[in-house]
Design an enzyme around this catalytic site. Structure first.
Site, PDB file in Angstrom:
ATOM      1  N   ARG A  32       0.792  -1.230   0.000  1.00 45.61           N
ATOM      2  CA  ARG A  32       0.000   0.000   0.000  1.00 45.61           C
ATOM      3  C   ARG A  32       0.825   1.281   0.000  1.00 45.61           C
ATOM      4  O   ARG A  32       1.906   1.328   0.594  1.00 45.61           O
ATOM      5  CB  ARG A  32      -0.939   0.012   1.217  1.00 45.61           C
ATOM      6  CG  ARG A  32      -2.003  -1.055   1.113  1.00 45.61           C
ATOM      7  CD  ARG A  32      -2.878  -1.134   2.339  1.00 45.61           C
ATOM      8  NE  ARG A  32      -3.942  -2.119   2.140  1.00 45.61           N
ATOM      9  CZ  ARG A  32      -3.770  -3.436   2.260  1.00 45.61           C
ATOM     10  NH1 ARG A  32      -2.597  -3.928   2.607  1.00 45.61           N
ATOM     11  NH2 ARG A  32      -4.771  -4.262   2.039  1.00 45.61           N
ATOM     12  N   GLU A  90       5.534 -12.432   0.526  1.00 40.79           N
ATOM     13  CA  GLU A  90       5.938 -11.518  -0.539  1.00 40.79           C
ATOM     14  C   GLU A  90       7.210 -10.784  -0.137  1.00 40.79           C
ATOM     15  O   GLU A  90       7.190  -9.963   0.779  1.00 40.79           O
ATOM     16  CB  GLU A  90       4.809 -10.515  -0.806  1.00 40.79           C
ATOM     17  CG  GLU A  90       3.490 -11.171  -1.148  1.00 40.79           C
ATOM     18  CD  GLU A  90       2.290 -10.317  -0.722  1.00 40.79           C
ATOM     19  OE1 GLU A  90       2.133  -9.202  -1.245  1.00 40.79           O
ATOM     20  OE2 GLU A  90       1.528 -10.762   0.151  1.00 40.79           O
ATOM     21  N   ASP A 116      -1.101  -9.854   8.411  1.00 40.76           N
ATOM     22  CA  ASP A 116      -1.028  -9.146   7.124  1.00 40.76           C
ATOM     23  C   ASP A 116      -0.071  -7.979   7.328  1.00 40.76           C
ATOM     24  O   ASP A 116      -0.464  -6.819   7.317  1.00 40.76           O
ATOM     25  CB  ASP A 116      -2.424  -8.672   6.697  1.00 40.76           C
ATOM     26  CG  ASP A 116      -2.448  -8.162   5.267  1.00 40.76           C
ATOM     27  OD1 ASP A 116      -1.377  -8.167   4.618  1.00 40.76           O
ATOM     28  OD2 ASP A 116      -3.531  -7.750   4.799  1.00 40.76           O
ATOM     29  N   HIS A 169      -0.941  -2.606  -4.424  1.00 43.65           N
ATOM     30  CA  HIS A 169      -0.346  -3.429  -5.486  1.00 43.65           C
ATOM     31  C   HIS A 169      -0.378  -2.749  -6.858  1.00 43.65           C
ATOM     32  O   HIS A 169      -0.718  -3.375  -7.871  1.00 43.65           O
ATOM     33  CB  HIS A 169      -1.037  -4.791  -5.549  1.00 43.65           C
ATOM     34  CG  HIS A 169      -0.846  -5.632  -4.318  1.00 43.65           C
ATOM     35  ND1 HIS A 169       0.282  -5.548  -3.524  1.00 43.65           N
ATOM     36  CD2 HIS A 169      -1.639  -6.580  -3.736  1.00 43.65           C
ATOM     37  CE1 HIS A 169       0.173  -6.419  -2.524  1.00 43.65           C
ATOM     38  NE2 HIS A 169      -0.975  -7.041  -2.608  1.00 43.65           N
ATOM     39  N   HIS A 222       2.900 -12.713  -5.956  1.00 46.29           N
ATOM     40  CA  HIS A 222       1.771 -12.887  -5.041  1.00 46.29           C
ATOM     41  C   HIS A 222       1.186 -14.300  -5.124  1.00 46.29           C
ATOM     42  O   HIS A 222      -0.026 -14.485  -5.282  1.00 46.29           O
ATOM     43  CB  HIS A 222       0.708 -11.833  -5.345  1.00 46.29           C
ATOM     44  CG  HIS A 222      -0.133 -11.438  -4.183  1.00 46.29           C
ATOM     45  ND1 HIS A 222      -1.116 -12.244  -3.664  1.00 46.29           N
ATOM     46  CD2 HIS A 222      -0.134 -10.318  -3.432  1.00 46.29           C
ATOM     47  CE1 HIS A 222      -1.698 -11.614  -2.658  1.00 46.29           C
ATOM     48  NE2 HIS A 222      -1.122 -10.454  -2.492  1.00 46.29           N
TER      49      HIS A 222
HETATM   50  C1  BGC Z   1      -1.938  -7.622   1.228  1.00 48.56           C
HETATM   51  C2  BGC Z   1      -3.340  -7.829   1.724  1.00 48.56           C
HETATM   52  C3  BGC Z   1      -4.271  -7.857   0.550  1.00 48.56           C
HETATM   53  C4  BGC Z   1      -3.836  -8.937  -0.378  1.00 48.56           C
HETATM   54  C5  BGC Z   1      -4.657  -8.927  -1.632  1.00 48.56           C
HETATM   55  C6  BGC Z   1      -1.607  -8.755   0.333  1.00 48.56           C
HETATM   56  O1  BGC Z   1      -0.322  -8.578  -0.183  1.00 48.56           O
HETATM   57  O2  BGC Z   1      -1.027  -7.525   2.272  1.00 48.56           O
HETATM   58  O3  BGC Z   1      -3.710  -6.786   2.607  1.00 48.56           O
HETATM   59  O4  BGC Z   1      -5.586  -8.044   0.918  1.00 48.56           O
HETATM   60  O5  BGC Z   1      -2.504  -8.774  -0.744  1.00 48.56           O
HETATM   61  O6  BGC Z   1      -5.198 -10.112  -1.907  1.00 48.56           O
END
Ligand code: BGC
Length: 382
Positions: free
Chosen positions: A111, A348, A282, A136, A210
């Site tokens: 973010r 990640e 997260d 992302h 991802h």
């Molecule tokens: C983030 C999550 C997000 C997800 C999307 C992750 O990399 O940290 O907050 O919801 O990606 O699917």
């Protein structure tokens, strides 16, 4: 892949192929060229291809759309293969509703606060796609782009080179960014990702992958019994919008301490404010090794039921561990089963979230004449 000879032979038998075609080090295929097939078409008619690769006992399918890893198959301790990466059968599902399943992430992983940042005195507004923030890369990130894909098979490696050029201003980011990502399956069955990018104006960049892992097999249920270790004494707590507060908090004495391997489920329901906000894990772990010239081992994931292990090495300073909190049973995967909360996790490798607004975090600025280069290696075993 760390396999015993017995496992290799059993795996080959289970898969109905000659032992020499599967192999750990001693049985490497040594460069069978990736196979290409049509996967689907986008609404505008653009063709999307799927590439199948195999080396050192690891099998992988990759889409030109988003560089998506559609499946990644590994043997268990008895040589039985399972797909350990969540994905979909149809291109439409990737386009309509994919939460970045298996995809390449860019230009900026995780973010950026309100999608805003200032660079060299100039303010930029990015595409906002996660509440009031950018996630992302924005609404049409690298996960939703069709990449040019070139296969290779040389020496003992096989792989794909993926190219995408993001035009100046795309999703609000400055500069034309030329990205090149190389997926390599090594003779040991490791999956190595080499990222490169150049720009013609100062910009920010933070590329990652991802993949949603479930080492027991996608669609098989929760990952709460997977054991995880992360070499990090600090992590970056967030506000309610999952933007780092700027603090590098200690993991010691908290549910965030994964320095010794523990089951993911052990502390996930602890009444810790950070777990309540994120509905689980997260967060970005601040890797103790920091930025390194070469990839160093930073995390191990192990599924006790199948015996499968994943070790991650990276040169990056951070690791986002996301415990699949927002999977809600509305998506149906390749195995025909729905994906519910905690059915997979993402690991990640990255720079820290919101670095463009956090002067104390390692810089994510890329300038003309420089080349962004980073490598992450996934090593599989049983
Ligand atoms: C983030 C999550 C997000 C997800 C999307 C992750 O990399 O940290 O907050 O919801 O990606 O699917």
């Amino acid at each position: 892949m760390e396999l015993s000879r017995r496992t290799v032979i059993a795996g080959a038998a289970a898969a109905g192929v000659a032992a020499t075609a599967v192999g750990g080090t001693a049985h490497a295929t040594g460069g069978r060229k990736p196979v290409k097939e049509l996967f689907g078409k986008l609404a505008d008619g653009t063709k999307v291809y799927r590439w199948s690769l195999e080396n050192g006992g690891t099998r992988m399918k990759v889409l030109s759309y988003g560089g998506v890893v559609q499946s990644l198959e590994l043997p268990d301790r008895r040589g039985r293969y399972a797909n350990v990466s969540l994905g979909f059968d149809d291109l439409d599902d990737y386009v309509a509703s994919s939460p970045y399943m298996g995809a390449l992430i860019g230009r900026y992983g995780n973010r950026i606060d309100k999608g805003r940042f200032t660079l060299d005195g100039k303010a930029y507004q990015l595409s906002v796609n996660d509440g009031e923030n950018t996630l992302h890369g924005g609404a049409q990130g690298f996960d939703k782009r069709v990449w040019d894909v070139e296969p290779f098979a040389g020496g003992s490696d096989v792989g794909l080179v993926l190219h995408y050029t993001s035009v100046d201003g795309e999703m609000g980011y400055p500069g034309t960014l030329k990205a090149k990502v190389t997926y390599t399956l090594t003779r040991d069955g490791d999956w190595r990702i080499d990222y490169e990018a150049t720009t013609d104006k100062a910009t920010v960049v933070n590329l990652t992958s991802h993949v949603y892992w479930n080492l027991a097999g996608e669609g098989s249920g929760t990952i709460e019994d997977h054991e995880l270790s992360i070499a990090a004494s600090r992590y970056t707590p967030t506000d309610a919008g999952l933007i780092p507060t700027g603090e590098l908090a200690k993991t010691a004495g908290t549910p965030f301490d994964f320095r010794r391997a523990k089951p993911i489920g052990r502390d996930i329901r602890a009444a810790h404010p950070q777990l309540i906000t994120a509905k689980g894990f997260d967060h970005n772990w601040v890797l103790d090794k920091g930025i390194t010239d070469r990839p160093e081992h930073i995390a191990t994931l192990r599924d006790p039921s199948s015996g499968r292990t994943l070790k991650i090495a990276t040169d990056q300073p951070g690791l986002q561990f996301y415990s699949g909190n927002f999977l809600d049973g509305t998506l149906t995967g390749t195995g025909g089963r729905t994906y519910r909360q905690g059915d997979a996790l993402c690991l990640e490798t990255q720079h820290f979230p919101d670095s463009p607004n956090q002067p104390s975090f390692p810089s994510t600025v890329l300038r003309p004449g420089q080349t962004y280069r980073t490598t992450t290696v996934h090593s599989f075993g049983v």
